[in-house]
Design an enzyme around this catalytic site. Structure first.
Site, mmCIF file in Angstrom:
data_model
loop_
_atom_site.group_PDB
_atom_site.id
_atom_site.type_symbol
_atom_site.label_atom_id
_atom_site.label_comp_id
_atom_site.label_asym_id
_atom_site.label_seq_id
_atom_site.Cartn_x
_atom_site.Cartn_y
_atom_site.Cartn_z
ATOM 1 N N CYS A 116 -36.353 -87.498 -71.772
ATOM 2 C CA CYS A 116 -35.961 -86.115 -72.102
ATOM 3 C C CYS A 116 -34.452 -86.073 -72.354
ATOM 4 O O CYS A 116 -33.708 -85.324 -71.724
ATOM 5 C CB CYS A 116 -36.355 -85.188 -70.950
ATOM 6 N N GLU B 266 -23.250 -94.007 -57.457
ATOM 7 C CA GLU B 266 -23.356 -92.577 -57.743
ATOM 8 C C GLU B 266 -22.009 -91.982 -58.134
ATOM 9 O O GLU B 266 -21.920 -91.169 -59.055
ATOM 10 C CB GLU B 266 -23.936 -91.830 -56.534
ATOM 11 N N TYR C 132 -25.116 -83.075 -54.819
ATOM 12 C CA TYR C 132 -25.867 -84.086 -55.565
ATOM 13 C C TYR C 132 -25.748 -85.471 -54.926
ATOM 14 O O TYR C 132 -26.753 -86.150 -54.669
ATOM 15 C CB TYR C 132 -25.406 -84.153 -57.028
ATOM 16 N N CYS D 262 -40.300 -86.338 -77.500
ATOM 17 C CA CYS D 262 -41.319 -85.356 -77.113
ATOM 18 C C CYS D 262 -42.728 -85.750 -77.541
ATOM 19 O O CYS D 262 -43.706 -85.418 -76.862
ATOM 20 C CB CYS D 262 -40.980 -83.982 -77.700
ATOM 21 N N ASP E 202 -28.813 -83.200 -60.988
ATOM 22 C CA ASP E 202 -27.681 -83.569 -61.830
ATOM 23 C C ASP E 202 -27.967 -83.079 -63.245
ATOM 24 O O ASP E 202 -28.929 -82.336 -63.470
ATOM 25 C CB ASP E 202 -27.418 -85.072 -61.790
ATOM 26 N N LEU F 297 -12.468 -95.699 -66.937
ATOM 27 C CA LEU F 297 -13.625 -94.871 -66.573
ATOM 28 C C LEU F 297 -13.315 -93.382 -66.652
ATOM 29 O O LEU F 297 -14.222 -92.562 -66.731
ATOM 30 C CB LEU F 297 -14.102 -95.204 -65.152
ATOM 31 N N GLY F 298 -12.027 -93.028 -66.596
ATOM 32 C CA GLY F 298 -11.653 -91.622 -66.682
ATOM 33 C C GLY F 298 -11.932 -90.859 -65.394
ATOM 34 O O GLY F 298 -12.474 -91.392 -64.443
#
Length: 345
Positions: A188, A33, A116, A195, A134, A76-77
């Site tokens: 989505c 996560e 989160y 869609c 998120d 990864l920043g």
């Protein structure tokens, strides 16, 4: 059929085969996560695997030197995530005897763990009915229910959290939370969502009212600042160079870099030579050459770095010089890593 039932059915048919979905180990879930915040799965997966190889348990991570953690994180920043990761591991070991808290409130008490992440670990590992919210979840809920409240304002964030709680399936909370995030990432999607073949399209407000590209609403609050970096790549006759460690606050805190002079605009060779002559502490130079004629523009969330690398040949061998072949041992920002990878001595 309810919203949550459609999400669960879709998830069971379409979920990606990802390693953190095969465990309820809080350490592994937490690691995934933290890594996947602001990072795509395809980019984060190799890092996740490298971290588990290097640090199989939270004790291994807690006992590791920060430099090793930052080096494995390189690329990864958002390096504050790595520093918080390390701090949290130490906290879990020292304050919780190496076991992650098994309550939402306990998880939120850990450094770098917000609503989160606490909700994700609580629901995935301990079946605690806490909804995750998120970026993917914001997008699904905003489009399906036609919510135009900005997601990055207090009122909007509170509304979406309440809405997420209303529509979740508390009895299958782990799969439901995984499902709605996966639905947002795959079905989505931010751009070109599928869609026409979406199980929610018949009752999706955004689809019915042609608002898909307008939702969710996010206000642009970030003012971009331009900065001008001049990195001094010293290289003596023994192929030694100089690195310095960034101290103080900042996204690259404790990473290494070539000696840096920041200017108010782009500098010419003459301007750089004049500045180096005025500044004490730099080795006397024999020559200086600009490596990249056009500045490399490194874009961060709140600033754009216009960067030039200057090759500096010192008059004498460098004191405390680092052999060039050892330079990849040090954790550096990706901007520096890209230069090191392309530069040939």
């Amino acid at each position: 059929m309810s919203f949550s039932r459609k999400i669960l059915d879709w998830y069971r048919e379409n979920k990606r085969d990802l390693p953190w979905r095969k465990t309820r180990n809080p350490y592994r879930i937490w690691l995934s996560e933290i890594m996947l915040q602001q990072t795509r799965v395809a980019q984060g997966l190799p890092y996740y695997q490298k971290f588990l190889e290097a640090f199989p348990t939270v004790h291994d991570l807690a006992n590791a030197p920060e430099e090793q953690v930052l080096k494995l994180w390189q690329g990864l920043g958002y390096y504050s995530r790595a520093r918080n990761l390390h701090t949290t591991a130490k906290m879990v070991v020292s304050d919780f005897d190496g076991k992650f808290p098994n309550t939402y409130e306990g998880l939120k008490s850990l450094k770098g763990v917000g609503d989160y992440t606490a909700s994700a670990i609580a629901s995935f590992c301990f079946d605690i009915p806490e909804p995750v919210v998120d970026g993917n979840v914001y997008r699904v809920l905003a489009r399906y229910f036609g919510v135009k409240l900005p997601i990055n304002e207090t009122q909007g964030a509170k509304y979406f959290k309440e809405l997420a709680r209303e529509v979740m399936d508390p009895k299958q909370i782990g799969d439901y939370n995984q499902g709605i995030m996966e639905f947002g990432a795959v079905q989505c999607a931010p751009k070109n969502p599928n869609c026409m073949f979406c199980p929610l399209s018949e009752s999706c407000v955004a689809f019915q009212k042609n608002l898909v590209s307008n939702l969710p609403v996010k206000l642009n609050k970030t003012k971009i600042k331009n900065r001008y970096f001049n990195y001094l790549v010293f290289l003596d006759d023994s192929n030694q160079t100089l690195l310095e460690q960034r101290k103080g606050k900042g996204i690259w805190q404790n990473l290494y870099q070539f000696p840096l002079i920041e200017s108010k605009g782009e500098w010419s060779e003459a301007q750089l030579e004049q500045k180096m002559g005025e500044t004490n502490g730099y080795p006397k130079m024999q020559s200086v050459t600009l490596y990249n004629m056009e500045p490399i523009v490194h874009k961060l969330s709140h600033q754009h770095l216009y960067t030039k690398f200057w090759l500096v040949n010192p008059l004498t061998e460098l004191d405390d010089g680092i052999p060039w072949q050892r330079i990849t041992d040090y954790p550096v920002p990706v901007l520096i890593a890209d230069f090191i990878r392309t530069f040939k001595i």
